[in-house]
Enzyme design. Structure first.
Site, PDB file in Angstrom:
ATOM      1  CD  GLU A 176      39.036  50.328  24.908  1.00 49.27           C
ATOM      2  OE1 GLU A 176      39.697  49.269  24.930  1.00 49.27           O
ATOM      3  OE2 GLU A 176      38.503  50.766  23.884  1.00 49.27           O
ATOM      4  CE  LYS A 200      41.211  52.466  22.692  1.00 48.19           C
ATOM      5  NZ  LYS A 200      42.082  51.648  21.825  1.00 48.19           N
TER       6      LYS A 200
END
Ligand code: 13P
Length: 330
Positions: free
Chosen positions: A176, A218
């Site tokens: 992420e 992500k």
């Protein structure tokens, strides 16, 4: 590795997504305080139980990202949260980074810690039932000066080291690199920064020989900064988000999930719906879904206020939002 690819892909089931319930103790404390709930280990456990023990979440969730403390905790039914999730077909994941600190070479930016002792922690998390893991890096936009190439590169190196270790431990890495929504920047600038972030990340992942087919990305959506005074239409968000992903994310990646990043629940739902529509038009090669924290939790927390008598209405609000977000994927 085939197993890892299969686990990564299993998180992308039509109409389902991933709940991010991995707020650190510090973040959970602030979040609870926002709703007038004093923080303690027990109120944090109740906060987790509100979402993790809600009935029927398995209709909408393929996975949940937990904070390490929650992996060892039990619901009121005395079962470990991780076990009751798994028995309902919801895969437990865990955040494995240890948060951020100012980057010494550019102190207005942040780098993520957690590589020291990571391989031992991964083995523990695996024993405790996690099947996937998350590492978050933050990318701050400030005019044309931030992010610096150096900070992007340092965070990418750490994401790649983590991904390599997670794959070696048999745990799917979810990477992420969050480009923050906060700021006065335009959507075009957000798109350019997401592009630079992803270019740097995928080039370093290759240097580290990370298997692209066994990772989940992500990402942030391409949005005008929260202090820009500009409100993007879902179509604008979808067009820029898909364009930057199509240009920079290799087709082998197991799938892409979106964070909500401070959008309201309705914005995060409407933007996801437009992204899902656009993904079909442009023939996006990867499955896409949500991995929201705030956009899924906000309405429920406003009703709950830490009180047992509000649990049922708060869970209904959570389920209602999950149903809308899930419908957005169609
Ligand atoms: P938000 O959806 O609240 O942005 O959180 C997602 C997340 O996992 C942040 O690390």
């Amino acid at each position: 590795m085939t197993d890892l690819v299969a686990i990564a892909r299993s998180l992308f089931v039509k109409g389902k997504g991933i709940l991010a319930a991995d707020e650190s103790v510090h973040t959970a404390t602030t979040r609870l305080a926002n709703y007038g709930v004093p923080a303690s280990a027990e109120t944090r456990r109740q906060y987790r139980a509100l979402f993790l023990r809600a009935p029927e979440i398995e209709r909408y969730l393929s996975g949940v990202i937990l904070f390490s403390e929650t992996l060892l905790e039990k619901g009121n039914d005395k079962k470990l949260f991780s076990e009751s999730l798994a028995s309902r077909g919801v895969s437990p994941g865990v955040k494995v980074d240890l948060g951020t600190e100012p980057f010494s070479a550019s102190p207005q930016e942040f780098i993520t810690n957690g590589l020291i002792g990571l391989s031992e922690r991964l083995l523990e998390f695996k024993k405790q039932g996690a099947v996937f893991t998350k590492w978050r890096a933050v990318v701050r936009i400030d005019g044309d000066t931030l992010p610096s190439a150096q900070a992007l590169h340092e965070n990418a190196k750490r994401l790649a080291s983590y991904a390599k270790e997670a794959q070696a431990a048999g745990l799917v890495p979810l990477l992420e690199p969050e480009v923050l929504h906060e700021g006065k920047h335009s959507r075009a600038r957000a798109r350019a920064v997401i592009a630079e972030t992803l270019k740097t990340l995928f080039s370093v992942l290759d240097e580290f020989s990370v298997d692209r087919a066994g990772i989940i990305l992500k990402t942030s959506m391409a949005l005008s900064g929260s202090e820009s005074g500009k409100h993007d239409t879902p179509e604008e968000v979808a067009e820029d988000t898909l364009a930057v992903l199509m240009e920079n994310v290799p087709p082998q990646v197991a799938g892409i999930v979106f964070l909500s990043g401070g959008q309201t629940p309705d914005e995060a739902t409407e933007n996801l719906a437009a992204i899902a529509r656009r993904a079909k038009t442009v023939n996006a090669p990867w499955p896409l879904t949500f991995s929201y924290a705030r956009a899924l939790q906000e309405e429920a927390l406003a009703l709950w206020k830490g009180k047992e008598e509000n649990v049922s209405s708060a869970r209904s609000a959570f389920l209602g939002r999950l149903a809308k977000v899930s419908a957005a994927l169609n």
